[in-house]
Design an enzyme around this catalytic site. Structure first.
Site, mmCIF file in Angstrom:
data_model
loop_
_atom_site.group_PDB
_atom_site.id
_atom_site.type_symbol
_atom_site.label_atom_id
_atom_site.label_comp_id
_atom_site.label_asym_id
_atom_site.label_seq_id
_atom_site.Cartn_x
_atom_site.Cartn_y
_atom_site.Cartn_z
ATOM 1 N N PHE A 152 0.850 -1.190 0.000
ATOM 2 C CA PHE A 152 0.000 0.000 0.000
ATOM 3 C C PHE A 152 0.887 1.242 0.000
ATOM 4 O O PHE A 152 0.788 2.106 0.871
ATOM 5 C CB PHE A 152 -0.937 -0.005 1.216
ATOM 6 C CG PHE A 152 -1.867 -1.178 1.261
ATOM 7 C CD1 PHE A 152 -3.049 -1.174 0.531
ATOM 8 C CD2 PHE A 152 -1.559 -2.289 2.020
ATOM 9 C CE1 PHE A 152 -3.913 -2.262 0.562
ATOM 10 C CE2 PHE A 152 -2.416 -3.385 2.056
ATOM 11 C CZ PHE A 152 -3.598 -3.369 1.321
ATOM 12 N N CYS A 263 -1.210 2.431 -10.251
ATOM 13 C CA CYS A 263 -2.119 1.580 -9.480
ATOM 14 C C CYS A 263 -3.591 1.738 -9.844
ATOM 15 O O CYS A 263 -4.229 0.786 -10.305
ATOM 16 C CB CYS A 263 -1.938 1.849 -7.990
ATOM 17 S SG CYS A 263 -0.325 1.358 -7.345
#
Length: 476
Positions: A152, A263
């Site tokens: 993340f 992403c």
């Protein structure tokens, strides 16, 4: 622990370096000989604040090394991280897992004993199951287990995100693997960071769901910004009032030209493809993807409208090219669609970005690039701000105005205080704010009364700033 990281792209390089920072012995593997040579000399192939210093520190300490020899690297390790790319397959939208499968096969043949293989790459649900089957076809049953550990990391703050994360998500199928993964993340055993242990498929889906939600949040505020322009309100005031609700949060409520990067675009598409494969409809995610693509094209029309309806033969200066500040990443950057559309309309485009121009030059054609932003805007008919780099925010508006041919400033990131830009002589078009001065004061609340803005912004910043620093680095 002894760790091998397969892949020295963004995720692999940052993860490997940070695991070394925790005291582990890490070797990073890549088939690109030139890249490994450069990394061995301390030269970083990507732009990420603080990474070069961290790599150098751990190389000097003997905890971090680089090689092209996968077999040698994984032979006697405790953990192998797969951090190879999973780009979207051309014409399909789902993730290309060929690099993951190839790495799994090579690892299975090269391991000399029991180990845990951790899939760090962003992959669809069920990928770890497939990796386990590939390895089990070569290794003795139960010898090697596979875990999911999605990353993340935000580009521009990846080191802080790794060392001080909101949470760590780990997907395992047995107690032995869980124990190894708990040891890998031992620095968080004091409870400072939540470590979420799930099944592998849950961990894989958490990654996609997180990015899809954040992408949706971006498009939500962007669509409301359009409404703000029509009804005569300021989207920054709206975002502040909405974001202070702790159930919603202030992050990702900055209106702009749309999301890009490595992403959100590919992960939302991959999630949609996964849902389709399982016969599930994700309408909200579908609309998010569609809205984002339409918005990028719409931004070019916004520029044309702000200039007077025709850009044929005009010169447009674009400030900021990367999809966000503090990165050199041009993947799916809104600037690309904007510039290509303006060129089709007949405009000549000049551009400046603090670090992204090398990558941009590989994508964009017939664009003049300038290291100096002031030279970039010289004799331009309009300035368009696409990426809110701090160096761009700090530009001298009066000097900019003295260099341009016309007074058009189209601020697609609301990077400049509108009152200051108007005082410098610019005609300002921004995001989520009415074109004409507000009837109330002619300024947003933040511009009109600093006593109102300061305490509230301080509160927001205090909540957003977690006050975390890299080891041995002073507070800025």
């Amino acid at each position: 622990m002894k760790i091998a990281v397969i892949g020295t792209g963004y995720v692999g390089l940052v993860s490997g370096t940070c695991f070394a920072e925790w005291g582990n012995e890490v070797i990073c593997v890549d088939k690109n000989v030139e890249k490994i040579m450069q990394l061995s000399k301390g030269r970083i192939p990507i732009y990420e604040p603080g990474l070069e210093t961290l790599v150098a520190r751990n190389q000097k300490a003997g905890r971090l090394s680089f090689t092209t020899n996968l077999s040698e690297a994984v032979r006697n390790v405790d953990v192998v991280l797969i951090a190879v790319g999973t780009p979207p397959r051309a014409g399909h939208g789902d993730a290309d897992l060929s690099f993951v499968h190839m790495a799994a096969k090579e690892i299975a043949h090269a391991l000399s004993g029991p180990a845990v293989v951790v899939v760090k790459s962003t992959v669809p649900v069920g990928t770890c199951d497939a990796v386990q089957k590939i390895i089990d076809a070569v290794r003795p049953a139960g010898d090697v287990s596979v875990a999911s550990n999605p990353e993340f990391l935000r580009e521009g703050s990846a080191i802080d995100d790794f060392l001080f994360p909101d949470r760590v998500v780990i997907g395992v199928e047995d107690e032995r693997t869980e124990a190894v993964m708990a040891a890998l993340y031992e620095p968080f055993s004091d409870g400072s960071t939540p470590v979420v242990m799930t099944k592998r498929r849950s961990a894989e889906l958490i990654k996609y769901a997180s990015n899809a939600f954040l992408a949706t949040k971006i498009m939500f505020i962007n669509e409301l910004a359009d409404l703000c322009e029509r009804v005569g309100t300021d989207v920054s005031e709206l975002a502040l009032g909405v974001g202070l609700d702790h159930r919603i949060g202030r992050a990702f409520l900055n209106a702009g030209p749309g999301y890009g990067g490595s992403c959100f675009p590919k992960d939302t598409l991959a999630l949609l493809r996964t849902a389709q494969d399982f016969g599930v409809t994700l309408r909200i995610v579908e609309e998010t993807v569609s809205s984002n693509e339409a918005r990028k094209r719409k931004m070019a029309l916004k520029v044309v409208d702000a200039i007077g309806g025709d850009v044929d033969g005009l010169t447009i200066a674009v400030l900021g090219l990367t999809f966000k500040p503090d990165t050199d990443d041009m993947r799916d950057a809104p600037s690309v669609s904007l510039i290509e559309t303006l060129q089709r309309f007949g405009a000549t485009v000049r551009a400046h970005d603090p670090v992204g121009m090398s990558n941009a030059s590989r994508i964009l054609e017939n664009v003049a690039f300038f290291e100096d932003p002031y030279e970039c805007v010289r004799d331009a008919d309009a300035i368009v701000v696409v990426t809110e780099w701090e160096s761009i925010r700090q530009l001298d508006l009066v000097r900019l105005k003295s260099l341009v041919r016309s007074s058009n400033l189209i601020d697609l990131r609301n990077a400049f205080a509108r009152g200051a830009a108007r005082a410098a002589g610019f005609s300002v078009s921004s995001i989520g704010r009415p074109s004409e001065p507000e009837l109330r004061t002619g300024k947003s609340l933040s511009e009109a009364d600093p006593r109102f803005a300061s305490p509230v912004r301080s509160l927001v910043d205090a909540r957003a700033d977690r006050g975390k620093l890299l080891p041995s680095e002073p507070r800025q």
